[in-house]
Design a protein around this motif. Sequence first.
Motif, PDB file in Angstrom:
ATOM      1  N   ILE A 101       0.856  -1.182   0.000  1.00  0.00           N
ATOM      2  CA  ILE A 101       0.000   0.000   0.000  1.00  0.00           C
ATOM      3  C   ILE A 101       0.894   1.235   0.000  1.00  0.00           C
ATOM      4  CG2 ILE A 101      -1.805   1.295   1.223  1.00  0.00           C
ATOM      5  CD1 ILE A 101      -2.779  -1.438   0.296  1.00  0.00           C
ATOM      6  N   ASP A 102       0.665   2.155  -0.949  1.00  0.00           N
ATOM      7  CA  ASP A 102       1.398   3.416  -0.986  1.00  0.00           C
ATOM      8  C   ASP A 102       0.987   4.233   0.238  1.00  0.00           C
ATOM      9  OD1 ASP A 102       1.975   6.230  -1.491  1.00  0.00           O
ATOM     10  OD2 ASP A 102       2.378   5.650  -3.568  1.00  0.00           O
ATOM     11  N   GLU A 103       1.950   4.549   1.084  1.00  0.00           N
ATOM     12  CA  GLU A 103       1.643   5.239   2.336  1.00  0.00           C
ATOM     13  C   GLU A 103       1.095   6.643   2.141  1.00  0.00           C
ATOM     14  OE1 GLU A 103       5.350   6.711   4.532  1.00  0.00           O
ATOM     15  OE2 GLU A 103       6.187   5.250   3.120  1.00  0.00           O
ATOM     16  N   PHE A 104       1.308   7.231   0.979  1.00  0.00           N
ATOM     17  CA  PHE A 104       0.842   8.593   0.729  1.00  0.00           C
ATOM     18  C   PHE A 104      -0.518   8.637   0.036  1.00  0.00           C
ATOM     19  CE2 PHE A 104       5.512   8.800   0.773  1.00  0.00           C
ATOM     20  CZ  PHE A 104       5.671   9.598   1.892  1.00  0.00           C
ATOM     21  N   THR A 105      -0.780   7.658  -0.851  1.00  0.00           N
ATOM     22  CA  THR A 105      -2.029   7.684  -1.620  1.00  0.00           C
ATOM     23  C   THR A 105      -3.036   6.641  -1.157  1.00  0.00           C
ATOM     24  OG1 THR A 105      -1.269   6.101  -3.277  1.00  0.00           O
ATOM     25  CG2 THR A 105      -0.765   8.434  -3.684  1.00  0.00           C
ATOM     26  N   GLY A 106      -2.560   5.639  -0.444  1.00  0.00           N
ATOM     27  CA  GLY A 106      -3.433   4.546  -0.035  1.00  0.00           C
ATOM     28  C   GLY A 106      -3.712   3.553  -1.155  1.00  0.00           C
ATOM     29  N   LYS A 107      -3.072   3.711  -2.309  1.00  0.00           N
ATOM     30  CA  LYS A 107      -3.277   2.828  -3.464  1.00  0.00           C
ATOM     31  C   LYS A 107      -2.402   1.584  -3.346  1.00  0.00           C
ATOM     32  CE  LYS A 107      -5.749   5.820  -5.991  1.00  0.00           C
ATOM     33  NZ  LYS A 107      -6.864   5.609  -6.850  1.00  0.00           N
ATOM     34  N   GLU A 108      -2.888   0.488  -3.957  1.00  0.00           N
ATOM     35  CA  GLU A 108      -2.139  -0.763  -3.972  1.00  0.00           C
ATOM     36  C   GLU A 108      -1.184  -0.803  -5.161  1.00  0.00           C
ATOM     37  OE1 GLU A 108      -5.031  -4.015  -1.896  1.00  0.00           O
ATOM     38  OE2 GLU A 108      -5.270  -3.730  -4.060  1.00  0.00           O
ATOM     39  N   PHE A 109      -0.059  -1.507  -4.972  1.00  0.00           N
ATOM     40  CA  PHE A 109       0.914  -1.698  -6.051  1.00  0.00           C
ATOM     41  C   PHE A 109       1.771  -2.918  -5.748  1.00  0.00           C
ATOM     42  CE2 PHE A 109       3.146   0.758  -2.900  1.00  0.00           C
ATOM     43  CZ  PHE A 109       4.460   0.329  -2.958  1.00  0.00           C
ATOM     44  N   PHE A 110       2.462  -3.412  -6.791  1.00  0.00           N
ATOM     45  CA  PHE A 110       3.432  -4.489  -6.621  1.00  0.00           C
ATOM     46  C   PHE A 110       4.484  -4.361  -7.707  1.00  0.00           C
ATOM     47  CE2 PHE A 110       0.530  -6.295  -9.684  1.00  0.00           C
ATOM     48  CZ  PHE A 110       1.340  -7.024 -10.540  1.00  0.00           C
ATOM     49  N   PHE A 111       5.596  -5.061  -7.508  1.00  0.00           N
ATOM     50  CA  PHE A 111       6.691  -5.065  -8.471  1.00  0.00           C
ATOM     51  C   PHE A 111       6.923  -6.464  -9.013  1.00  0.00           C
ATOM     52  CE2 PHE A 111       7.789  -1.104  -6.411  1.00  0.00           C
ATOM     53  CZ  PHE A 111       8.339  -0.354  -7.427  1.00  0.00           C
ATOM     54  N   THR A 112       7.391  -6.510 -10.246  1.00  0.00           N
ATOM     55  CA  THR A 112       7.957  -7.690 -10.873  1.00  0.00           C
ATOM     56  C   THR A 112       9.127  -7.165 -11.691  1.00  0.00           C
ATOM     57  OG1 THR A 112       7.465  -9.705 -12.135  1.00  0.00           O
ATOM     58  CG2 THR A 112       6.421  -7.664 -12.898  1.00  0.00           C
ATOM     59  N   GLN A 113       9.642  -7.957 -12.634  1.00  0.00           N
ATOM     60  CA  GLN A 113      10.748  -7.468 -13.455  1.00  0.00           C
ATOM     61  C   GLN A 113      10.692  -8.072 -14.843  1.00  0.00           C
ATOM     62  OE1 GLN A 113      14.077  -8.508 -11.025  1.00  0.00           O
ATOM     63  NE2 GLN A 113      14.055 -10.643 -11.610  1.00  0.00           N
ATOM     64  N   ASP A 114      11.349  -7.377 -15.777  1.00  0.00           N
ATOM     65  CA  ASP A 114      11.413  -7.884 -17.143  1.00  0.00           C
ATOM     66  C   ASP A 114      12.564  -8.886 -17.250  1.00  0.00           C
ATOM     67  OD1 ASP A 114      13.831  -6.499 -17.655  1.00  0.00           O
ATOM     68  OD2 ASP A 114      12.990  -5.316 -19.281  1.00  0.00           O
ATOM     69  N   PRO A 115      12.821  -9.468 -18.424  1.00  0.00           N
ATOM     70  CA  PRO A 115      13.878 -10.475 -18.544  1.00  0.00           C
ATOM     71  C   PRO A 115      15.283  -9.986 -18.179  1.00  0.00           C
ATOM     72  CG  PRO A 115      12.385 -10.659 -20.391  1.00  0.00           C
ATOM     73  CD  PRO A 115      11.996  -9.405 -19.645  1.00  0.00           C
ATOM     74  N   ASP A 116      15.507  -8.660 -18.205  1.00  0.00           N
ATOM     75  CA  ASP A 116      16.806  -8.104 -17.830  1.00  0.00           C
ATOM     76  C   ASP A 116      16.808  -7.527 -16.415  1.00  0.00           C
ATOM     77  OD1 ASP A 116      18.505  -8.547 -20.184  1.00  0.00           O
ATOM     78  OD2 ASP A 116      17.008  -7.296 -21.193  1.00  0.00           O
ATOM     79  N   GLN A 117      15.840  -7.917 -15.601  1.00  0.00           N
ATOM     80  CA  GLN A 117      15.695  -7.485 -14.219  1.00  0.00           C
ATOM     81  C   GLN A 117      15.365  -5.998 -14.068  1.00  0.00           C
ATOM     82  OE1 GLN A 117      18.618  -9.709 -14.860  1.00  0.00           O
ATOM     83  NE2 GLN A 117      16.911 -11.114 -14.665  1.00  0.00           N
ATOM     84  N   LEU A 118      14.835  -5.372 -15.132  1.00  0.00           N
ATOM     85  CA  LEU A 118      14.338  -4.004 -15.007  1.00  0.00           C
ATOM     86  C   LEU A 118      13.077  -4.063 -14.151  1.00  0.00           C
ATOM     87  CD1 LEU A 118      14.255  -0.983 -15.781  1.00  0.00           C
ATOM     88  CD2 LEU A 118      12.877  -1.653 -17.753  1.00  0.00           C
ATOM     89  N   PRO A 119      13.041  -3.351 -13.025  1.00  0.00           N
ATOM     90  CA  PRO A 119      11.854  -3.405 -12.175  1.00  0.00           C
ATOM     91  C   PRO A 119      10.641  -2.794 -12.880  1.00  0.00           C
ATOM     92  CG  PRO A 119      13.744  -2.544 -10.957  1.00  0.00           C
ATOM     93  CD  PRO A 119      14.119  -2.571 -12.406  1.00  0.00           C
ATOM     94  N   LEU A 120       9.514  -3.498 -12.786  1.00  0.00           N
ATOM     95  CA  LEU A 120       8.243  -3.035 -13.341  1.00  0.00           C
ATOM     96  C   LEU A 120       7.235  -2.978 -12.217  1.00  0.00           C
ATOM     97  CD1 LEU A 120       8.090  -5.261 -16.543  1.00  0.00           C
ATOM     98  CD2 LEU A 120       8.929  -2.910 -16.366  1.00  0.00           C
ATOM     99  N   GLU A 121       6.592  -1.817 -12.084  1.00  0.00           N
ATOM    100  CA  GLU A 121       5.584  -1.622 -11.036  1.00  0.00           C
ATOM    101  C   GLU A 121       4.206  -1.605 -11.679  1.00  0.00           C
ATOM    102  OE1 GLU A 121       4.390   1.683  -7.614  1.00  0.00           O
ATOM    103  OE2 GLU A 121       6.006   2.110  -9.013  1.00  0.00           O
ATOM    104  N   PHE A 122       3.254  -2.198 -11.002  1.00  0.00           N
ATOM    105  CA  PHE A 122       1.850  -2.160 -11.430  1.00  0.00           C
ATOM    106  C   PHE A 122       1.091  -1.472 -10.313  1.00  0.00           C
ATOM    107  CE2 PHE A 122       3.842  -5.238 -14.019  1.00  0.00           C
ATOM    108  CZ  PHE A 122       3.229  -5.081 -15.254  1.00  0.00           C
ATOM    109  N   TYR A 123       0.470  -0.336 -10.638  1.00  0.00           N
ATOM    110  CA  TYR A 123      -0.074   0.581  -9.647  1.00  0.00           C
ATOM    111  C   TYR A 123      -1.570   0.796  -9.893  1.00  0.00           C
ATOM    112  CZ  TYR A 123       0.176   4.556  -6.426  1.00  0.00           C
ATOM    113  OH  TYR A 123       0.004   5.389  -5.355  1.00  0.00           O
ATOM    114  N   GLU A 124      -2.336   0.723  -8.831  1.00  0.00           N
ATOM    115  CA  GLU A 124      -3.788   0.905  -8.910  1.00  0.00           C
ATOM    116  C   GLU A 124      -4.140   2.301  -9.415  1.00  0.00           C
ATOM    117  OE1 GLU A 124      -7.507   0.910  -5.725  1.00  0.00           O
ATOM    118  OE2 GLU A 124      -5.509   0.420  -5.042  1.00  0.00           O
ATOM    119  N   MET A 125      -5.073   2.360 -10.365  1.00  0.00           N
ATOM    120  CA  MET A 125      -5.511   3.647 -10.902  1.00  0.00           C
ATOM    121  C   MET A 125      -6.277   4.436  -9.862  1.00  0.00           C
ATOM    122  SD  MET A 125      -6.655   2.686 -14.781  1.00  0.00           S
ATOM    123  CE  MET A 125      -7.657   4.128 -14.904  1.00  0.00           C
TER     124      MET A 125
END
Length: 125
Positions: A101-125
Amino acid sequence: MKIHHIAIICSNYEVSKKFYTEVLELNIIREVYREERQSYKLDLAIGDHYIIELFSFPDPPKRPSRPESCGLRHLAFSVENVNEKRQELIQKGLNCEEIRIDEFTGKEFFFTQDPDQLPLEFYEM
């Protein structure tokens, strides 16, 4: 005005192309092979919105991801339902971090990564 696009250099073009088009389901706008650079350039979109240029180059240097280093930290994608997107990506074989949970917005998010370990975040609209 707005961000035009994000450029990503990958270490294995076919693996990254499959990841961004099949796993993340981005749409191909155009694909070009540049003989003089021995490089592919793949323009990708979310819907009709041009967003990523995926490049391949011979033997690019590794990008440090952990520990975190200076420079662009990650890409973040807006999604309507964080839980559904996380489950979808897990079913496609990705390792996804737990939802936070984003402490400032209260929105949910998580991370994964691409094949080269570039972090990718998926964030609730």
